[in-house]
Design a protein around this motif. Structure first.
Motif, PDB file in Angstrom:
ATOM      1  N   ASP A  11      29.403  43.124  47.151  1.00 51.11           N
ATOM      2  CA  ASP A  11      28.814  43.680  46.433  1.00 51.11           C
ATOM      3  C   ASP A  11      29.363  44.461  45.066  1.00 51.11           C
ATOM      4  OD1 ASP A  11      26.521  42.756  47.777  1.00 51.11           O
ATOM      5  OD2 ASP A  11      26.280  44.541  48.785  1.00 51.11           O
ATOM      6  N   THR A  12      30.429  45.230  45.482  1.00 55.31           N
ATOM      7  CA  THR A  12      31.140  45.865  44.411  1.00 55.31           C
ATOM      8  C   THR A  12      31.827  44.872  43.874  1.00 55.31           C
ATOM      9  OG1 THR A  12      31.530  47.714  46.235  1.00 55.31           O
ATOM     10  CG2 THR A  12      33.246  47.391  44.382  1.00 55.31           C
ATOM     11  N   TYR A  13      32.606  43.722  44.190  1.00 57.31           N
ATOM     12  CA  TYR A  13      33.123  42.785  43.431  1.00 57.31           C
ATOM     13  C   TYR A  13      32.359  42.185  42.328  1.00 57.31           C
ATOM     14  CZ  TYR A  13      35.058  38.225  42.529  1.00 57.31           C
ATOM     15  OH  TYR A  13      35.617  37.238  41.874  1.00 57.31           O
ATOM     16  N   THR A  14      30.784  41.782  42.803  1.00 56.71           N
ATOM     17  CA  THR A  14      29.930  41.162  41.900  1.00 56.71           C
ATOM     18  C   THR A  14      29.659  42.181  40.758  1.00 56.71           C
ATOM     19  OG1 THR A  14      29.035  40.066  43.696  1.00 56.71           O
ATOM     20  CG2 THR A  14      27.684  40.240  41.825  1.00 56.71           C
ATOM     21  N   GLY A  15      29.414  43.227  41.137  1.00 56.81           N
ATOM     22  CA  GLY A  15      29.153  44.710  39.974  1.00 56.81           C
ATOM     23  C   GLY A  15      30.266  44.497  39.105  1.00 56.81           C
ATOM     24  N   MET A  16      31.480  44.848  39.456  1.00 53.89           N
ATOM     25  CA  MET A  16      32.616  44.717  38.628  1.00 53.89           C
ATOM     26  C   MET A  16      32.715  43.726  37.682  1.00 53.89           C
ATOM     27  SD  MET A  16      33.384  47.871  38.846  1.00 53.89           S
ATOM     28  CE  MET A  16      35.092  48.175  38.311  1.00 53.89           C
ATOM     29  N   ARG A  17      32.598  42.375  38.543  1.00 53.70           N
ATOM     30  CA  ARG A  17      32.782  41.157  37.691  1.00 53.70           C
ATOM     31  C   ARG A  17      31.417  41.082  36.531  1.00 53.70           C
ATOM     32  NH1 ARG A  17      35.692  38.742  36.171  1.00 53.70           N
ATOM     33  NH2 ARG A  17      34.513  36.528  36.115  1.00 53.70           N
ATOM     34  N   LEU A  18      30.288  41.458  36.810  1.00 60.59           N
ATOM     35  CA  LEU A  18      29.194  41.682  35.661  1.00 60.59           C
ATOM     36  C   LEU A  18      29.957  42.609  34.561  1.00 60.59           C
ATOM     37  CD1 LEU A  18      26.185  41.817  37.945  1.00 60.59           C
ATOM     38  CD2 LEU A  18      26.710  40.307  36.461  1.00 60.59           C
ATOM     39  N   ALA A  19      30.683  43.422  34.887  1.00 60.79           N
ATOM     40  CA  ALA A  19      31.145  44.520  33.811  1.00 60.79           C
ATOM     41  C   ALA A  19      32.654  44.106  33.154  1.00 60.79           C
ATOM     42  CB  ALA A  19      31.583  45.761  34.391  1.00 60.79           C
ATOM     43  N   GLY A  20      32.970  42.645  33.603  1.00 57.30           N
ATOM     44  CA  GLY A  20      34.135  42.136  32.970  1.00 57.30           C
ATOM     45  C   GLY A  20      35.344  42.408  33.591  1.00 57.30           C
ATOM     46  N   VAL A  21      35.523  42.974  34.923  1.00 55.47           N
ATOM     47  CA  VAL A  21      36.389  43.251  35.703  1.00 55.47           C
ATOM     48  C   VAL A  21      36.835  42.074  36.604  1.00 55.47           C
ATOM     49  CG1 VAL A  21      37.922  44.813  37.058  1.00 55.47           C
ATOM     50  CG2 VAL A  21      36.346  45.509  35.241  1.00 55.47           C
TER      51      VAL A  21
END
Length: 102
Positions: A11-21
């Motif tokens: 979940d944290t990974y997905t959220g950060m990927r959405l932010a471009g990280v």
């Protein structure tokens, strides 16, 4: 310079990927050491975001990098379960650091 995430949950990974990280999801101490060494050796990474769970479970690995390297900067972030810190974390930190009670 770019940011890189080392997370213990998707979940944290997905959220950060959405932010471009960019980042990785890992679940073992050995994999943490491997990915942290890989991220530290990458000169394009200026900030490593790491979930607080890893800092609590494996402080010796995280502290070693923090104490012996100027870059990249390691920032501990809360995950989807929230922070593991006390509600008065900042006040306690100031009290310990300068001895002033707020």
């Amino acid at each position: 310079m770019r940011m890189f995430l080392i997370s213990d949950n998707v979940d944290t990974y997905t959220g950060m990927r959405l932010a471009g990280v960019e980042g990785v999801v890992i679940h073992s101490k050995e994999h943490l050491k491997e990915q942290l060494e890989k991220a530290v050796s990458d000169k394009t990474i200026g900030i490593i975001l790491i979930t607080e769970k890893f800092s609590r479970e494996f402080p010796e690995i995280i502290d070693d990098v923090k104490l012996h390297r100027r870059l990249p900067l390691i920032i501990e972030i809360p995950d989807r379960h929230g922070t593991g810190r006390k509600p008065d974390f900042i006040t306690s930190y100031i009290n310990e650091a300068i001895g002033l009670k707020l």
